[in-house]
Design an enzyme around this catalytic site. Structure first.
Site, mmCIF file in Angstrom:
data_model
loop_
_atom_site.group_PDB
_atom_site.id
_atom_site.type_symbol
_atom_site.label_atom_id
_atom_site.label_comp_id
_atom_site.label_asym_id
_atom_site.label_seq_id
_atom_site.Cartn_x
_atom_site.Cartn_y
_atom_site.Cartn_z
ATOM 1 N N HIS A 1 81.323 61.196 52.971
ATOM 2 C CA HIS A 1 80.475 62.477 52.496
ATOM 3 C C HIS A 1 79.992 62.782 51.132
ATOM 4 C CE1 HIS A 1 80.454 63.792 56.713
ATOM 5 N NE2 HIS A 1 82.048 63.732 56.646
ATOM 6 N N CYS B 1 87.156 63.692 62.408
ATOM 7 C CA CYS B 1 86.703 62.485 61.452
ATOM 8 C C CYS B 1 87.776 61.402 61.398
ATOM 9 C CB CYS B 1 86.382 63.031 60.175
ATOM 10 S SG CYS B 1 84.494 63.781 60.164
HETATM 11 C C1 HEC Z 1 83.260 56.970 58.455
HETATM 12 C C2 HEC Z 1 82.443 57.866 57.913
HETATM 13 C C3 HEC Z 1 83.253 59.290 57.830
HETATM 14 C C4 HEC Z 1 84.445 59.671 57.153
HETATM 15 C C5 HEC Z 1 85.424 58.532 56.285
HETATM 16 C C6 HEC Z 1 84.587 60.911 57.288
HETATM 17 N N1 HEC Z 1 83.541 61.692 58.060
HETATM 18 FE FE1 HEC Z 1 83.416 63.616 58.295
HETATM 19 N N2 HEC Z 1 81.651 63.279 59.677
HETATM 20 C C7 HEC Z 1 81.251 62.016 59.651
HETATM 21 C C8 HEC Z 1 79.840 62.013 60.554
HETATM 22 C C9 HEC Z 1 79.102 60.812 61.037
HETATM 23 C C10 HEC Z 1 79.984 63.591 60.878
HETATM 24 C C11 HEC Z 1 78.619 64.331 61.654
HETATM 25 C C12 HEC Z 1 77.636 64.142 60.942
HETATM 26 C C13 HEC Z 1 77.524 64.907 59.496
HETATM 27 O O1 HEC Z 1 77.467 66.383 59.522
HETATM 28 O O2 HEC Z 1 77.908 64.193 58.681
HETATM 29 C C14 HEC Z 1 80.626 64.246 60.251
HETATM 30 C C15 HEC Z 1 81.029 65.499 60.072
HETATM 31 C C16 HEC Z 1 81.890 66.290 59.411
HETATM 32 C C17 HEC Z 1 81.981 67.623 59.044
HETATM 33 C C18 HEC Z 1 81.025 68.859 59.765
HETATM 34 C C19 HEC Z 1 79.873 68.951 59.090
HETATM 35 C C20 HEC Z 1 79.122 70.270 59.385
HETATM 36 O O3 HEC Z 1 77.825 70.350 58.994
HETATM 37 O O4 HEC Z 1 79.298 70.699 60.640
HETATM 38 C C21 HEC Z 1 83.204 67.999 58.483
HETATM 39 C C22 HEC Z 1 83.526 69.254 58.151
HETATM 40 C C23 HEC Z 1 83.619 66.532 57.973
HETATM 41 N N3 HEC Z 1 82.803 65.692 58.342
HETATM 42 C C24 HEC Z 1 84.892 66.653 57.270
HETATM 43 C C25 HEC Z 1 85.372 65.335 56.836
HETATM 44 C C26 HEC Z 1 86.553 65.276 56.347
HETATM 45 C C27 HEC Z 1 87.619 66.404 55.752
HETATM 46 C C28 HEC Z 1 87.146 63.912 56.210
HETATM 47 C C29 HEC Z 1 88.075 63.238 55.455
HETATM 48 C C30 HEC Z 1 89.427 63.405 56.407
HETATM 49 C C31 HEC Z 1 85.757 63.049 56.664
HETATM 50 N N4 HEC Z 1 84.904 63.997 57.255
HETATM 51 C C32 HEC Z 1 85.530 61.773 56.629
HETATM 52 C C33 HEC Z 1 81.497 60.887 59.249
HETATM 53 C C34 HEC Z 1 82.586 60.557 58.406
#
Ligand code: HEC
Ligand code: HEC
Length: 258
Positions: free
Chosen positions: A178, A219
């Site tokens: 992110h 995630c």
């Molecule tokens: C492998 C890549 C990856 C990692 C590492 C990752 N995420 Fe994500 N995350 C995504 C994807 C793909 C989405 C869906 C599309 C987007 O909104 O980015 C998402 C969506 C989100 C959303 C929703 C955003 C929205 O607008 O609704 C949140 C909150 C989030 N992630 C938090 C986290 C947190 C906290 C961590 C660590 C614990 C994390 N992510 C780690 C790939 C990842």
């Protein structure tokens, strides 16, 4: 070989330019990346499926507790005495514990302490409905989490969990996706900054409203790592850091996301 390298270089430059133009602002909501039809769904209260949960929360807010009081007894009909500006500052420092407390935890505490009801489970559908109702009262308010003074050490711990706590077989942290790659396509989805300004939100992929701590764990699952329990210290710190990272964004609850 040379041609292939040139093509790859060209695509990279193009992507870099696109990113620069689309993401010039420091923070942006996941809303920016939605398909037009999903944006329309979020923007229209009749189409937004998260509104059913907000309505359910409104009923719970007005329901009489074991001690004869309801949330409305102190906060007015429909919560009209609650200050949206204060809601936008959560998580805040809890005066009793001197530790940060999330909005949902605050609501769960009031449910038992001020209404005399049996405790609600963190991220249960009733707790989420109440949180969605309260956050919806602050829709359009600018996220404004305080990170100075006594909050400094907690903010720093949350930041560490977000940026440095690498986990799972893929050895990734939240920031690996992110912070480094917003705008990049990952399978069918475009990576956002993972902002929390829309929560609790309606996830089309799940067909239901999810809270931010559920999304954090989704995630973790995605990069094959173990998340933290709902309502745990780690999740509170992560939520504190995530909300503060989105300071300046507008609250969208209930947002609609894929
Ligand atoms: C492998 C890549 C990856 C990692 C590492 C990752 N995420 Fe994500 N995350 C995504 C994807 C793909 C989405 C869906 C599309 C987007 O909104 O980015 C998402 C969506 C989100 C959303 C929703 C955003 C929205 O607008 O609704 C949140 C909150 C989030 N992630 C938090 C986290 C947190 C906290 C961590 C660590 C614990 C994390 N992510 C780690 C790939 C990842
Ligand atoms: C007996 C009166 C009383 C009842 C009943 C009550 N509250 Fe509160 N609530 C307060 C007071 C006083 C504060 C402000 C001081 C504090 O932070 O504890 C507050 C603060 C809040 C806040 C934070 C916003 C702010 O202005 O600080 C929210 C959100 C909230 N209450 C939601 C609820 C919900 C949801 C219920 C029902 C489950 C509920 N309250 C029931 C007295 C009450």
């Amino acid at each position: 070989m040379k041609l292939k390298a040139t093509i790859i270089w060209g695509v990279c430059m193009l992507t870099a330019q696109l990113s620069a133009s689309v993401f010039s602002a420091d923070v942006f909501s996941g809303y920016t990346l939605l398909k037009q039809e999903t944006k329309e769904m979020q923007d229209d209260d009749f189409l937004n499926q998260g509104m059913a949960t907000v309505e359910k929360g409104g009923k719970l807010f007005a329901s009489i507790g074991k001690n004869g009081k309801s949330c409305e007894t102190c906060h007015g009909q429909g919560g009209k005495k609650l200050d949206p500006k204060v809601i936008a500052t959560y998580p805040v420092l809890n005066s009793k514990t001197q530790r940060p407390i999330t909005l949902q935890q605050h609501i769960i505490n009031e449910w038992t302490e001020n209404l005399g009801n049996a405790p609600l489970k963190y991220e249960s559908s009733d707790a989420l409905a109440l949180e969605a109702f309260v956050r919806n009262l602050a829709r359009g308010q600018v996220v404004n989490v305080q990170t100075g003074g006594k909050m400094v050490p907690f903010f720093e711990q949350g930041k560490k969990l977000y940026e440095e706590a690498r986990a799972g077989q893929l050895d990734m942290a939240c920031a690996s996706c992110h912070n480094l790659y917003p705008g990049l396509k990952l399978r069918a989805q475009v990576l956002s900054q993972g902002q929390s300004n829309g929560f609790p939100l309606y996830r089309l992929a799940d067909g239901k409203v999810v809270g931010v701590q559920t999304r954090i764990n989704q995630c973790f699952d995605q990069f094959r790592a173990e998340g933290y329990p709902f309502g745990s210290e780690e999740n509170t710190l992560l939520e504190l850091y995530m909300n503060a990272r989105g300071n300046g964004l507008k609250i969208e609850t209930p947002a609609v996301r894929f």
